[in-house]
Design a protein around this motif. Structure first.
Motif, PDB file in Angstrom:
ATOM      1  N   VAL A  92       0.886  -1.071   0.058  1.00  0.00           N
ATOM      2  CA  VAL A  92       0.059   0.169  -0.035  1.00  0.00           C
ATOM      3  C   VAL A  92       0.901   1.302   0.282  1.00  0.00           C
ATOM      4  O   VAL A  92       1.599   1.459   0.918  1.00  0.00           O
ATOM      5  CB  VAL A  92      -0.842  -0.087   1.493  1.00  0.00           C
ATOM      6  N   VAL A  93       0.869   1.929  -1.128  1.00  0.00           N
ATOM      7  CA  VAL A  93       1.675   3.174  -1.251  1.00  0.00           C
ATOM      8  C   VAL A  93       0.909   4.589  -0.605  1.00  0.00           C
ATOM      9  O   VAL A  93       1.741   5.469  -0.560  1.00  0.00           O
ATOM     10  CB  VAL A  93       2.023   3.442  -2.789  1.00  0.00           C
ATOM     11  N   ASP A  94      -0.274   4.159  -0.439  1.00  0.00           N
ATOM     12  CA  ASP A  94      -1.167   5.568  -0.156  1.00  0.00           C
ATOM     13  C   ASP A  94      -2.414   5.214   0.444  1.00  0.00           C
ATOM     14  O   ASP A  94      -2.862   3.916   0.030  1.00  0.00           O
ATOM     15  CB  ASP A  94      -0.984   6.634  -1.210  1.00  0.00           C
ATOM     16  N   THR A  95      -3.182   6.106   0.696  1.00  0.00           N
ATOM     17  CA  THR A  95      -4.534   6.003   1.052  1.00  0.00           C
ATOM     18  C   THR A  95      -5.551   6.941   0.453  1.00  0.00           C
ATOM     19  O   THR A  95      -4.996   8.000   0.382  1.00  0.00           O
ATOM     20  CB  THR A  95      -4.932   5.744   2.710  1.00  0.00           C
ATOM     21  N   ALA A  96      -6.795   6.690   0.253  1.00  0.00           N
ATOM     22  CA  ALA A  96      -7.640   7.627  -0.219  1.00  0.00           C
ATOM     23  C   ALA A  96      -9.099   7.469   0.372  1.00  0.00           C
ATOM     24  O   ALA A  96      -9.365   6.412   0.655  1.00  0.00           O
ATOM     25  CB  ALA A  96      -7.714   7.702  -1.913  1.00  0.00           C
ATOM     26  N   GLU A  97      -9.880   8.494   0.452  1.00  0.00           N
ATOM     27  CA  GLU A  97     -11.106   8.410   0.834  1.00  0.00           C
ATOM     28  C   GLU A  97     -12.122   8.380  -0.277  1.00  0.00           C
ATOM     29  O   GLU A  97     -12.039   9.148  -1.291  1.00  0.00           O
ATOM     30  CB  GLU A  97     -11.571   9.697   1.460  1.00  0.00           C
ATOM     31  N   VAL A  98     -12.828   7.349  -0.675  1.00  0.00           N
ATOM     32  CA  VAL A  98     -13.759   7.213  -1.505  1.00  0.00           C
ATOM     33  C   VAL A  98     -15.137   7.073  -1.034  1.00  0.00           C
ATOM     34  O   VAL A  98     -15.641   6.555  -0.151  1.00  0.00           O
ATOM     35  CB  VAL A  98     -13.243   5.754  -2.351  1.00  0.00           C
ATOM     36  N   ALA A  99     -16.152   7.644  -2.081  1.00  0.00           N
ATOM     37  CA  ALA A  99     -17.415   7.660  -1.515  1.00  0.00           C
ATOM     38  C   ALA A  99     -18.118   7.215  -2.870  1.00  0.00           C
ATOM     39  O   ALA A  99     -17.770   7.294  -4.111  1.00  0.00           O
ATOM     40  CB  ALA A  99     -17.895   9.181  -1.436  1.00  0.00           C
ATOM     41  N   VAL A 100     -19.121   6.215  -2.582  1.00  0.00           N
ATOM     42  CA  VAL A 100     -19.947   5.700  -3.788  1.00  0.00           C
ATOM     43  C   VAL A 100     -21.357   6.120  -3.399  1.00  0.00           C
ATOM     44  O   VAL A 100     -21.873   6.079  -2.332  1.00  0.00           O
ATOM     45  CB  VAL A 100     -19.759   4.163  -3.258  1.00  0.00           C
ATOM     46  N   VAL A 101     -21.921   6.618  -4.517  1.00  0.00           N
ATOM     47  CA  VAL A 101     -23.357   7.226  -4.324  1.00  0.00           C
ATOM     48  C   VAL A 101     -24.391   5.999  -5.208  1.00  0.00           C
ATOM     49  O   VAL A 101     -24.040   5.714  -6.320  1.00  0.00           O
ATOM     50  CB  VAL A 101     -23.472   8.306  -5.080  1.00  0.00           C
ATOM     51  N   GLN A 102     -25.422   5.724  -4.383  1.00  0.00           N
ATOM     52  CA  GLN A 102     -26.461   4.994  -5.155  1.00  0.00           C
ATOM     53  C   GLN A 102     -27.762   5.991  -5.181  1.00  0.00           C
ATOM     54  O   GLN A 102     -28.235   6.112  -3.878  1.00  0.00           O
ATOM     55  CB  GLN A 102     -26.569   3.608  -4.331  1.00  0.00           C
ATOM     56  N   GLY A 103     -28.158   6.317  -6.231  1.00  0.00           N
ATOM     57  CA  GLY A 103     -29.055   7.156  -6.106  1.00  0.00           C
ATOM     58  C   GLY A 103     -30.619   6.721  -6.376  1.00  0.00           C
ATOM     59  O   GLY A 103     -31.661   7.474  -6.166  1.00  0.00           O
ATOM     60  N   ASP A 104     -30.684   5.457  -6.653  1.00  0.00           N
ATOM     61  CA  ASP A 104     -32.139   4.986  -6.614  1.00  0.00           C
ATOM     62  C   ASP A 104     -32.730   5.276  -7.968  1.00  0.00           C
ATOM     63  O   ASP A 104     -32.383   6.367  -8.608  1.00  0.00           O
ATOM     64  CB  ASP A 104     -33.101   4.946  -5.775  1.00  0.00           C
ATOM     65  N   VAL A 105     -33.871   4.654  -8.402  1.00  0.00           N
ATOM     66  CA  VAL A 105     -34.586   4.814  -9.938  1.00  0.00           C
ATOM     67  C   VAL A 105     -35.906   4.815  -9.185  1.00  0.00           C
ATOM     68  O   VAL A 105     -36.474   4.251  -8.572  1.00  0.00           O
ATOM     69  CB  VAL A 105     -34.269   3.759 -10.723  1.00  0.00           C
ATOM     70  N   PRO A 106     -36.566   5.949  -9.897  1.00  0.00           N
ATOM     71  CA  PRO A 106     -38.018   6.210  -9.749  1.00  0.00           C
ATOM     72  C   PRO A 106     -38.933   4.937 -10.028  1.00  0.00           C
ATOM     73  O   PRO A 106     -38.566   4.239 -10.973  1.00  0.00           O
ATOM     74  CB  PRO A 106     -38.708   7.402 -10.237  1.00  0.00           C
TER      75      PRO A 106
END
Length: 543
Positions: A211-225
């Motif tokens: 592991v050379v570095d770290t990152a903060e990752v966000a995943v968005v699930q917006g849903d479908v009407p």
């Protein structure tokens, strides 16, 4: 008829190895039964047996395709069944000769790879390696890749088949007791033991990249009407949902309730119209990116002239706007484009809705998201080897999967694809973030464990700190060579087998194609005559 019934049962059993059942133990048993049903028959009967096995397996395995259209399910499953029929013919030819446990396993893998890539990009679903999730064999993935793990499954199956054949041969020869066990099972058991040792070593000495570095990752699930199955019914709301969830995350970051992300991942079909020409869509993206203050990987449909469209992952930077793009490598035939459209009129039925063909991408470099190097895969791309191998080999530190499985939301396709996604994280030895428009989304660690996920049909944002890895796993490096090697070895083995059969048929007298000496001891059709009397008995006309 008994062979065909056995092949049908084996095909149905193999489907149980994958979700929703996930009983991986049946893989070697089902494939071994299939090999035994093809052994001792001519090529045409081997092909027929393979068709029966393949139909019972594949029509069951991808029944979820009926969510697209019943004709699509029938056509795709029939095409894949044809290739499994070829596997049956190959097994019929190869099991008449020495070393068949090895050559049949190689033929299985070679034809599995062929149907996974051709024609029209093929269909990888149902590869033996995809049944490895949550089994010890998944630990082999970073060492030998998907092709190597499929080969291990196939070798385990042919070793079992060899044990059955050898036991029957000794029984017919009158060998009893400990001698029969020793003569019949020593070699197959040695092969199985070798595979067990290999797997044990992979479990005890797992491959891990630095592991050379770290990152903060966000995943968005917006849903479908609506009922959640069609992203096009209200595509503007789909885009608005992604933007709203991202803005809500930005508010949490400002309040100190969440970490500032380095990358935000939106799913495939976050925009169903070109965000560079549609002002409303463009404004929604700009609003979200400005709020979060970090690159957002947007899944967008982008116009490519009047007749074509691109399915892209676009890195949208808060300062510089749209940057690097990845275009889906493997559009779905008769789902996202019409093959051979110029030669035939396909404007009938549900195909009438595909007015523009989706062009495939060719990018092999990872995306640059403000210095973070990302290997992007879009939907079914995750089941193919080539695009992941290319991007990881060229320096990708993190994997993202953007998918839109809305039409399959009520099927088991979601679980099958998520299992493949987890296996890809293990194979590459990298963290993986998968964003689905309404499920299944998640963040997966390099060991395949799911550190964050959310229920289907919900709006949610997941965040996690992930490690960044530069090292390339051996499985990524050797995968293409194993693919070529299996193909070359299969072609050579078939040429030798068919050539030998042809010479025998041209001979002065029919001689059975079996030998009880050497590596193929007891593993082919019948015993080679050892004396003139034996030959006389075998060739004497019946009274």
């Amino acid at each position: 008829m008994r062979r065909l019934l056995a092949a049908a049962a084996a095909g149905l059993a193999l489907s149980l190895a994958f979700d929703p059942v996930g009983l991986a133990l049946v893989v070697p048993l089902a494939v071994a039964a299939f090999v035994l049903t093809c052994r001792g028959v001519r090529l045409r009967r081997g092909f027929l047996t393979g068709l029966v096995f393949g139909a019972c397996f594949y029509f069951t395995h991808i029944f979820w395709m009926t969510a697209v259209a019943v004709p699509a399910w029938l056509g795709l499953a029939a095409l894949e069944t044809f290739f499994i029929g070829l596997t049956g013919a190959a097994a019929a030819a190869l099991t008449r000769h020495r070393w068949w446990p090895l050559t049949v396993a190689l033929a299985w893998v070679a034809l599995e790879n062929l149907r996974s890539t051709w024609p029209f990009s093929g269909m990888p679903w149902g590869r033996l390696a995809f049944a490895s999730v949550d089994t010890p064999l998944e630990r082999l993935l970073p060492w030998i890749g998907m092709v190597g793990v499929s080969l291990v499954w196939a070798l385990a199956a042919t070793a079992l088949a060899a044990a059955v054949v050898s036991w029957q041969a000794r029984s017919r020869a009158g060998v009893r007791g400990a001698r029969r066990v020793r003569e019949a099972l020593v070699r197959p058991a040695a092969g199985l033991a070798s595979l067990a040792v290999l797997t044990t070593l992979a479990v005890l000495v797992p491959w891990q990249g630095d592991v050379v570095d770290t990152a903060e990752v966000a995943v968005v699930q917006g849903d479908v009407p609506g009922d959640g199955t069609n992203v096009l019914n209200d595509f503007r709301q789909v885009t608005r949902n992604q933007a709203d969830e991202t803005v809500a995350l930005a508010a949490q970051v400002a309040a100190g309730e969440a970490e500032q992300p380095d990358l935000v991942v939106w799913p495939e079909n976050s925009t169903a119209v070109d965000p560079f020409y549609d002002t409303q869509t463009h404004a929604q993206i700009e609003r979200a990116v400005a709020a979060i203050g970090a690159p957002v990987l947007v899944g967008a449909m982008v116009d490519d002239g009047d007749d074509y469209v691109l399915n892209q992952g676009i890195v949208w930077d808060p300062e510089t706007g749209a940057g690097d793009r990845y275009t889906k490598w493997h559009p779905v035939p008769y789902g996202e484009y019409i093959p051979l459209r110029r030669y035939a009129d396909f404007t009938f039925g549900e195909l009438r809705t595909i007015t523009r063909d989706m062009r495939p991408g060719t990018r092999t470099d990872p995306l640059d998201a403000d210095g973070l190097l990302v290997a992007d895969l879009i939907c079914f791309d995750v089941a193919y080897d080539d695009t992941l191998q290319a991007q990881v080999s060229n320096g990708a530190q993190l994997i993202t999967v953007q998918t839109s499985n809305a039409m399959f939301i009520n099927t088991h396709q979601l679980e099958q694809q998520f299992a493949i996604t987890r296996l890809r994280a293990i194979e590459a030895g990298r963290w993986l973030a998968v964003a689905s428009v309404n499920g299944i989304s998640g963040i997966v660690a390099p060991d395949g464990s799911v550190v964050a996920t959310t229920p289907k049909r919900t709006k949610a944002v997941m965040t996690a700190q992930v490690g960044l890895v530069d090292d390339v796993s051996p499985g990524i490096r050797v995968g293409p060579w194993l693919t070529r090697g299996a193909a070359a070895a299969t072609v050579l083995a078939l040429l030798l087998a068919l050539g030998t059969d042809l010479r025998r048929r041209r001979g002065s007298s029919p001689v059975p194609q079996e030998t009880t000496d050497g590596p193929g001891d007891g593993l082919t059709d019948a015993a080679e005559p050892r004396s003139g009397d034996a030959r006389t008995r075998l060739t004497r006309s019946p009274r």
